[in-house]
Structures are given as C-alpha cells and as structure tokens.
Write a protein that holds these residues in place. Structure first.
Motif, PDB file in Angstrom:
ATOM      1  N   LEU A 107      17.721  70.253  -1.507  1.00 38.57           N
ATOM      2  CA  LEU A 107      18.702  69.601  -0.649  1.00 38.57           C
ATOM      3  C   LEU A 107      19.550  68.599  -1.431  1.00 38.57           C
ATOM      4  O   LEU A 107      20.765  68.501  -1.219  1.00 38.57           O
ATOM      5  N   LEU A 108      18.930  67.869  -2.334  1.00 40.73           N
ATOM      6  CA  LEU A 108      19.700  66.928  -3.149  1.00 40.73           C
ATOM      7  C   LEU A 108      20.715  67.657  -4.027  1.00 40.73           C
ATOM      8  O   LEU A 108      21.852  67.196  -4.197  1.00 40.73           O
ATOM      9  N   LYS A 109      20.315  68.794  -4.599  1.00 39.35           N
ATOM     10  CA  LYS A 109      21.257  69.569  -5.416  1.00 39.35           C
ATOM     11  C   LYS A 109      22.393  70.120  -4.567  1.00 39.35           C
ATOM     12  O   LYS A 109      23.561  70.092  -4.967  1.00 39.35           O
ATOM     13  N   LEU A 110      22.061  70.630  -3.401  1.00 41.21           N
ATOM     14  CA  LEU A 110      23.070  71.200  -2.515  1.00 41.21           C
ATOM     15  C   LEU A 110      24.067  70.140  -2.055  1.00 41.21           C
ATOM     16  O   LEU A 110      25.262  70.423  -1.888  1.00 41.21           O
ATOM     17  N   LEU A 111      23.595  68.920  -1.843  1.00 46.86           N
ATOM     18  CA  LEU A 111      24.428  67.832  -1.305  1.00 46.86           C
ATOM     19  C   LEU A 111      25.054  66.962  -2.394  1.00 46.86           C
ATOM     20  O   LEU A 111      25.776  66.012  -2.083  1.00 46.86           O
ATOM     21  N   GLU A 112      24.795  67.300  -3.646  1.00 52.38           N
ATOM     22  CA  GLU A 112      25.325  66.473  -4.741  1.00 52.38           C
ATOM     23  C   GLU A 112      26.841  66.353  -4.646  1.00 52.38           C
ATOM     24  O   GLU A 112      27.565  67.343  -4.598  1.00 52.38           O
ATOM     25  N   GLY A 113      27.328  65.133  -4.611  1.00 56.40           N
ATOM     26  CA  GLY A 113      28.767  64.885  -4.522  1.00 56.40           C
ATOM     27  C   GLY A 113      29.302  64.807  -3.102  1.00 56.40           C
ATOM     28  O   GLY A 113      30.498  64.567  -2.899  1.00 56.40           O
ATOM     29  N   ASP A 163      17.216  76.193   3.520  1.00 54.47           N
ATOM     30  CA  ASP A 163      17.638  74.967   2.837  1.00 54.47           C
ATOM     31  C   ASP A 163      19.160  74.859   2.803  1.00 54.47           C
ATOM     32  O   ASP A 163      19.719  73.763   2.962  1.00 54.47           O
ATOM     33  N   ILE A 164      19.839  75.975   2.603  1.00 49.04           N
ATOM     34  CA  ILE A 164      21.309  75.958   2.609  1.00 49.04           C
ATOM     35  C   ILE A 164      21.831  75.571   3.990  1.00 49.04           C
ATOM     36  O   ILE A 164      22.724  74.716   4.128  1.00 49.04           O
ATOM     37  N   ALA A 165      21.276  76.189   5.035  1.00 50.17           N
ATOM     38  CA  ALA A 165      21.713  75.883   6.399  1.00 50.17           C
ATOM     39  C   ALA A 165      21.440  74.423   6.742  1.00 50.17           C
ATOM     40  O   ALA A 165      22.281  73.744   7.346  1.00 50.17           O
ATOM     41  N   ALA A 166      20.273  73.937   6.356  1.00 46.47           N
ATOM     42  CA  ALA A 166      19.930  72.541   6.634  1.00 46.47           C
ATOM     43  C   ALA A 166      20.883  71.589   5.919  1.00 46.47           C
ATOM     44  O   ALA A 166      21.283  70.557   6.469  1.00 46.47           O
ATOM     45  N   ALA A 167      21.252  71.926   4.686  1.00 41.74           N
ATOM     46  CA  ALA A 167      22.183  71.075   3.943  1.00 41.74           C
ATOM     47  C   ALA A 167      23.540  71.008   4.642  1.00 41.74           C
ATOM     48  O   ALA A 167      24.169  69.943   4.707  1.00 41.74           O
ATOM     49  N   LEU A 168      23.999  72.141   5.177  1.00 47.33           N
ATOM     50  CA  LEU A 168      25.248  72.123   5.947  1.00 47.33           C
ATOM     51  C   LEU A 168      25.103  71.262   7.194  1.00 47.33           C
ATOM     52  O   LEU A 168      26.042  70.553   7.590  1.00 47.33           O
ATOM     53  N   SER A 169      23.941  71.297   7.829  1.00 48.00           N
ATOM     54  CA  SER A 169      23.713  70.439   8.994  1.00 48.00           C
ATOM     55  C   SER A 169      23.667  68.968   8.595  1.00 48.00           C
ATOM     56  O   SER A 169      24.116  68.099   9.351  1.00 48.00           O
ATOM     57  N   PHE A 170      23.133  68.676   7.417  1.00 46.83           N
ATOM     58  CA  PHE A 170      23.204  67.309   6.892  1.00 46.83           C
ATOM     59  C   PHE A 170      24.657  66.858   6.812  1.00 46.83           C
ATOM     60  O   PHE A 170      25.001  65.731   7.202  1.00 46.83           O
ATOM     61  N   GLU A 171      25.505  67.725   6.284  1.00 41.31           N
ATOM     62  CA  GLU A 171      26.928  67.395   6.171  1.00 41.31           C
ATOM     63  C   GLU A 171      27.541  67.148   7.552  1.00 41.31           C
ATOM     64  O   GLU A 171      28.305  66.192   7.753  1.00 41.31           O
ATOM     65  N   ALA A 172      27.222  68.019   8.502  1.00 38.73           N
ATOM     66  CA  ALA A 172      27.827  67.938   9.830  1.00 38.73           C
ATOM     67  C   ALA A 172      27.342  66.728  10.623  1.00 38.73           C
ATOM     68  O   ALA A 172      28.031  66.258  11.529  1.00 38.73           O
ATOM     69  N   GLN A 173      26.135  66.236  10.289  1.00 35.14           N
ATOM     70  CA  GLN A 173      25.566  65.132  11.060  1.00 35.14           C
ATOM     71  C   GLN A 173      25.504  63.827  10.272  1.00 35.14           C
ATOM     72  O   GLN A 173      24.847  62.876  10.692  1.00 35.14           O
ATOM     73  N   THR A 210      26.927  72.941  -0.839  1.00 30.04           N
ATOM     74  CA  THR A 210      27.397  73.132   0.534  1.00 30.04           C
ATOM     75  C   THR A 210      28.851  73.601   0.577  1.00 30.04           C
ATOM     76  O   THR A 210      29.235  74.340   1.480  1.00 30.04           O
ATOM     77  N   GLN A 211      29.637  73.200  -0.404  1.00 27.52           N
ATOM     78  CA  GLN A 211      31.021  73.672  -0.456  1.00 27.52           C
ATOM     79  C   GLN A 211      31.066  75.182  -0.644  1.00 27.52           C
ATOM     80  O   GLN A 211      31.842  75.880   0.008  1.00 27.52           O
TER      81      GLN A 211
END
Length: 343
Positions: free
Chosen positions: A95-101, A58-68, A293-294
């Motif tokens: 994923l929503l928590k990881l991507l918050e903000g 889930d952490i890796a996927a969230a970083l990929s969300f950021e990158a894409q 993700t930060q």
C-alpha cells in the motif's frame, strides 16, 4: 474432451490436437486417477486465481485510500514489525508503494485521527488472507509432487502396501481454508464500497451521482452473502459408501470447486471497488495520485468513463473484471512501480 468447440472422445481430441498418447501398462492408468488428482487440479486453479485476487485487493484498497483521503500512518512499517505476520507486513509495504507520491492520502490528524477498519486494518485483513493462501500453496506443492495411489508398490523389496494416501483430507481442509481467505477479501472490499457510496461516511454526494452506484453496492453485498454460504466447510461432511468400506471421505473436490466459485465472486466485487473508488477520486477532487494508483486509475478510465448521469453499469463492471482476470491491471501497476506486488 472439448477441442475447438466440439466434444470428442478423449483419444480423438488428443489426436486432432497433436498430443501424443502414452501407452499405459497394468496399474499405471489407475494410479493416475486413484488419488486426489481431481480435487488438487481444481484447487490449484483456484489457488492461482486467489494469488491474483490478493494483489488486486491491495490495488483496489489503495484506490479507496485515495478516494477517502485515507490516513497512511497506519501503514508505517513500525506498526507491523511489532506484530510481524508476513502477510500483514507485505500488505503494508504494498500500500505504501502504491500510494507513494499521493496528494490525496492524508496524515494522522490532518483530516481525522484514524480511519474505519476497512481502510486502517487493510494490512491485518488482507495480510491474514495472504498467509492463508500461502499456507494452501504449500499443501498444493506437496500434493502435486506426492504419490496418492493405492496400493503402493515399493521397488526396493517389491512389497505392496494398501495404505490411505488417496484420502483427500489434507487438501479438503486446505481448500476450505482457501474459501474463507478469499471470501474475506470480498467482505472488506464491499465495506469500502459502502463507505464511498454512503454520504454519512464519505462526505460525498449519495451514491456518487444521482442513484448511480447504489445497485453496484447491492450487487457486491449479494455476492458477499453468497460467499458466506459457499464458504461453509465441505470437509466437515462425510457420506459413507462402498458398503461402509469407504466410511469417511473428505469431500475435497466440493471444497476445491467452491473455492473457484468464491474466487469468481470476489473478482467481481473487486472490479466494482475499482470503478467506485475511481468515481470517488473524481468527485472528491483529485489532487494527485500515487505512483501505483495512477496506473490503476488510468487503466480503469481507459474504458470506464466518469459517471455523471445514470447509465447501465454492467459493461463497466465487466471491463474492470476483465483487466483483473487477464492480468493487465497487475502488469500496469507493477510496471509503474518497477517492482512486483507482494503476496
């Protein structure tokens, strides 16, 4: 047993380590190794590692969300409440928590209507693996608290019954299931890597710098392909032994051992996604990462520098694998979130 690098007889190793020896009477020694102890022990270790992989995926996927510039609308709780598989809903929340903000993630229609499956369907894909791993966890919990000796002696009436609790089929099937669940985490992770290094999908320079991450994707693909072979169910095989008395055996120890091997391959692939996603974030132009993700990005970048000129990458991969294995990635992210990542 090994003790401080020296292979010793078990009794001597225990004495040097200060582990007290329990004196066993008749039948007690056999009872400790007559059942599924070996496969369950090996499989329990694989299960423990699989839980780490679920969180890491889930952490890796969230970083990929950021990158894409991933579209977060697909993570909306309403989507998952109408198909309420527990793992699916947990992944969407993670994923929503990881991507918050996040300022990099997008909304539906801003850049595109929807993402490819490897991003959009993360809750469904990762979630299915979560549900499978939790099922296996339930089987392991039963087995490690069960009696698997033969014959069984019941003290109420001092009867001895020759049964079949030693048979490993319940665990063999479970560990074969674990193998498949783990393998899928690497399958989808490699697809996210491919989407980042392929300019036709990412809109970024090919391989994210000179030829930089081309071989990383090759390596991920090789590990995924190896997992396809290892994930073949061991439990569908049976070789009779003991003059036909033991005419069906579970092969569960093979399944457990393969689950551990697959887990190590998955960890390696996820390590690759971490570093590729961080490179993609840098090359896309980081507008601001999410809360979780930060923390993940900062820990990766602590030892893995942005790749501007080709270099050997095995040390970078090893570092990313280490922070997965030792738990420091999950700890850093959970500390930033103020909550545990669900599995």
């Amino acid at each position: 047993a090994w003790y401080k690098g020296e292979l010793l007889p078990g009794a001597e190793a225990m004495e040097r380590a200060g582990i007290p020896v329990i004196e066993l009477s008749a039948k007690e020694g056999l009872a400790l190794n007559n059942g599924t102890q070996a496969m369950t022990s090996v499989g329990a270790h694989a299960l423990h590692d699989a839980i780490t992989l679920l969180k890491t995926a889930d952490i890796a996927a969230a970083l990929s969300f950021e990158a894409q510039n991933g579209v977060v609308d697909a993570l909306d709780a309403r989507v998952h409440q109408v198909r309420p598989h527990a793992g699916q809903m947990a992944t969407a929340r993670n994923l929503l928590k990881l991507l918050e903000g996040s300022k990099n993630a997008s909304r539906q229609g801003e850049i595109r209507v929807q993402d490819a499956y490897s991003l959009r369907c993360c809750p469904q894909i990762h979630g299915a693996s979560k549900d499978a791993v939790n099922y296996v966890g339930g089987r392991v919990d039963i087995e490690i608290n069960a009696v698997t000796d033969n014959p069984l002696i019941f003290r109420e009436d001092r009867s001895g019954i020759s049964g079949g609790n030693f048979h490993g089929q319940p665990m063999a099937l479970s560990f074969d299931f674990l193998k498949i669940a783990e393998s899928e985490l690497a399958d989808v992770s490699e697809r996210r890597i491919e989407r980042l290094v392929n300019p036709a999908y990412s809109g970024l320079p090919a391989f994210l710098t000179p030829s930089g991450f081309m071989i990383v994707q090759y390596s991920a693909a090789a590990l995924v392909s190896e997992n396809k072979v290892l994930a073949h169910p061991a439990s569908v095989d049976s070789i009779p032994s003991s003059a036909g008395q033991e005419d069906h055996v579970s092969m569960g120890t093979i399944a457990a051992r393969q689950a551990g091997e697959i887990g190590r391959n998955v960890r390696r692939v996820l390590a690759m996604e971490l570093m590729v996603a961080c490179q993609g974030i840098d090359m896309r132009g980081n507008k601001g990462l999410g809360k979780g993700t930060q923390a993940a990005y900062d820990l990766v970048r602590k030892c893995v520098a942005r790749l501007d000129e080709d270099r050997e990458l095995y040390e970078d991969i090893n570092y990313c694998e280490k922070i997965i294995e030792d738990g420091s990635l999950i700890r850093a992210v959970e500390e930033a979130l103020g909550a545990e990542i669900e599995y």
